[in-house]
Design a protein around this motif. Structure first.
Motif, PDB file in Angstrom:
ATOM      1  N   UNK A  80       0.891 -45.738  32.343  1.00  0.00           N
ATOM      2  CA  UNK A  80      -0.032 -44.705  31.888  1.00  0.00           C
ATOM      3  C   UNK A  80      -0.430 -44.991  30.442  1.00  0.00           C
ATOM      4  N   UNK A  81      -1.603 -44.499  30.040  1.00  0.00           N
ATOM      5  CA  UNK A  81      -2.062 -44.818  28.687  1.00  0.00           C
ATOM      6  C   UNK A  81      -1.303 -44.083  27.576  1.00  0.00           C
ATOM      7  N   UNK A  82      -1.174 -44.757  26.433  1.00  0.00           N
ATOM      8  CA  UNK A  82      -0.656 -44.108  25.226  1.00  0.00           C
ATOM      9  C   UNK A  82      -1.817 -43.433  24.519  1.00  0.00           C
ATOM     10  N   UNK A  83      -1.507 -42.391  23.769  1.00  0.00           N
ATOM     11  CA  UNK A  83      -2.536 -41.735  22.967  1.00  0.00           C
ATOM     12  C   UNK A  83      -2.964 -42.654  21.829  1.00  0.00           C
ATOM     13  N   UNK A  84      -4.271 -42.720  21.606  1.00  0.00           N
ATOM     14  CA  UNK A  84      -4.785 -43.537  20.512  1.00  0.00           C
ATOM     15  C   UNK A  84      -4.421 -42.918  19.168  1.00  0.00           C
ATOM     16  N   UNK A  85      -4.169 -41.631  19.177  1.00  0.00           N
ATOM     17  CA  UNK A  85      -3.967 -40.919  17.911  1.00  0.00           C
ATOM     18  C   UNK A  85      -2.508 -40.867  17.502  1.00  0.00           C
ATOM     19  N   UNK A  86      -1.657 -40.446  18.434  1.00  0.00           N
ATOM     20  CA  UNK A  86      -0.254 -40.267  18.059  1.00  0.00           C
ATOM     21  C   UNK A  86       0.616 -41.436  18.503  1.00  0.00           C
ATOM     22  N   UNK A  87       0.082 -42.329  19.331  1.00  0.00           N
ATOM     23  CA  UNK A  87       0.854 -43.414  19.964  1.00  0.00           C
ATOM     24  C   UNK A  87       1.835 -42.891  21.000  1.00  0.00           C
TER      25      UNK A  87
END
Lengths: 344, 131
Positions: A80-87
């Motif tokens: 699943x993807x990681x958040x671009x903002x918080x990682x």
């Protein structure tokens, strides 16, 4: 007992720990992978890709139940993807796989895409190798089908399943250039929804067009520059015998999932009997080899960038005495004489 | 180790069907840069411990609103110890009467969060127990 022996011996905790080391790019990870390598090559590796919400996890839940009925053990990597903002990331694939939880023959690992050096595909591919070495009969990699890295991961698989659902409309158009190209099996999930036949006929049409284009393409193909085109070059021989099936399923009830499993087994037999398996294996090995080279070079390069020579070049650029292009070329020359020249 | 994101399992054991709290916590932890493995409703202690093992998490958070916290937590902790995973800190949130907090702590729970706890407090405690 070493971690390697534990993993091969079926110790699930050791397996979980090794996956963490790979994910964290621990300094031991190269060593672990190198030692596990000769134990790989026994699992049927299945990629399942599709845009969010088409029912990939639910489909895997149903499919895995059939596999377990045959006593096949199953390693599952859910990405699943990681958040671009918080990682950070919320990894929620287990919610839909509740029938598999607690089954000793099933090992599920959730993985976030992170911002991994060398691309997610190298980490995922390493994780697949570890699951393979741990002795699972089938290894499933689930990815969200957006972006090149997901396509790369799926193309690592021996059998790639692309999951769609009715009513996607333009999304299918968008998917055709990337995802549909890698599909060995196409699934239209949620086939109890309206317009399933419309979606099905779109897909049939698209596959027909693709096949026609490929036949023309191979006539004009003159250079074989890499392994990818080698396998394309062979498309008009044995691999073209595989007709990409379009299967309709309702993952929540299990409808059609039996057909999917049959096609999975048929495809596996197909690639084994035609030599396609070896071609895919070689393509994958080349990709791993290249990504390892890239990664190790990049590491060296990063070290170099912090060195005096490069820092001085940067100053010179900023003072306007040279341009970034010339400076970069100078740095690489410096790199070649000082590093590559020394070793071997 | 410090560069790598914290992996935490958020689960709802038992039969109560209210997961809004657990979802808010999951979201807050994600926003704090953690990787949250969210398993959803009605998990048995065995499922939770098995998931924690497979996912190799740094911590486990369970949300319990049913009042069965003593029973569930005891079973989870026993299973963790049986599997050699006793080192993984267990955090409990939900409706936990104050009188029960001490007992949970004695069982080995690393932190208890009642209603009204701010998410930043929870994030801070997770970071603290993991380090």
């Amino acid at each position: 007992m070493s971690l390697i022996q534990q993993i091969i011996g079926g110790d699930r905790r050791a397996l979980a720990q090794a996956l963490t080391l790979i994910e964290n790019d621990d300094h031991n990870s190269q060593n672990i992978l190198a030692n596990l390598y000769r134990h790989t090559g026994h699992s049927h590796i299945i990629g399942i890709t599709g845009i969010p919400g088409v029912g990939k996890s639910t489909l895997i839940n149903s499919l895995a139940k059939l596999m377990r009925k045959r006593d096949d053990t199953l390693g599952l990597l859910a990405i699943d993807p990681s958040s671009q903002f918080s990682q950070g990331a919320i990894l929620g694939d287990r919610i839909r796989m509740r029938d598999l939880l607690g089954d000793k023959g099933v090992f599920i690992r959730s993985m976030a895409t992170r911002g991994v050096l060398g691309g997610l595909s190298s980490t995922a591919s390493a994780a697949v190798d570890i699951l393979d070495a741990a002795g699972f009969d089938r290894v499933i990699v689930e990815t969200v089908g957006v972006g090149q890295s997901e396509v790369d991961i799926a193309s690592n698989a021996q059998t790639s399943i692309v999951v769609l659902c009715p009513g996607l409309g333009d999304s299918i158009q968008a998917a055709k250039s990337g995802l549909l190209e890698i599909a060995d099996i196409i699934v239209i999930n949620k086939s109890d929804y309206p317009k399933v036949n419309l979606t099905k006929s779109y897909l049939h049409e698209m596959i027909d067009i693709g096949r026609a284009a490929q036949t023309r393409g191979s006539e004009t193909q003159t250079t074989i520059s890499d392994t990818h085109s080698v396998s394309n070059g062979n498309l008009d021989t044995d691999n073209s015998l595989w007709e990409v099936p379009i299967i309709t399923t309702v993952a929540t009830t299990g409808e059609g999932v039996g057909d999917l499993f049959e096609q999975l087994l048929a495809h596996y037999n197909h690639i084994k009997s035609t030599g396609e398996m070896t071609r895919r294996r070689n393509r994958r090995l080349r990709a791993i080899f290249e990504s390892q080279l890239r990664k190790q070079l990049y590491t060296k390069l990063s070290q170099m960038l912090s060195e005096d020579y490069c820092l001085r070049q940067l100053e010179v650029i900023m003072e306007g005495e040279t341009d970034p292009y010339t400076a970069a070329t100078n740095c690489i020359k410096h790199f070649e004489t000082n590093y590559i020249g020394d070793e071997e | 180790m410090s560069d790598n994101p914290i992996r935490i399992l958020i689960a709802k054991p038992g039969l109560d069907g209210h997961d809004r709290g657990a979802k808010i916590i999951a979201r807050a932890l994600r926003d704090a840069g953690m990787e949250v493995i969210y398993t959803g409703l009605r998990q048995s202690p065995m499922m939770i411990v098995e998931a924690a093992m497979q996912e190799d998490v740094n911590a486990i958070g369970v949300s319990i609103l049913s009042g069965a916290h003593q029973v569930l937590v005891t079973r989870i902790i026993n299973l963790l110890n049986e599997k050699g995973l006793g080192h993984i800190p267990l955090l409990v949130g939900g409706i936990i009467p104050e009188n029960d907090v001490d007992e949970l702590s004695q069982l080995g729970v690393a932190g208890v969060f009642g209603p009204g706890t701010s998410t930043s407090e929870i994030v801070a405690l997770v970071q603290d127990v993991v380090s």
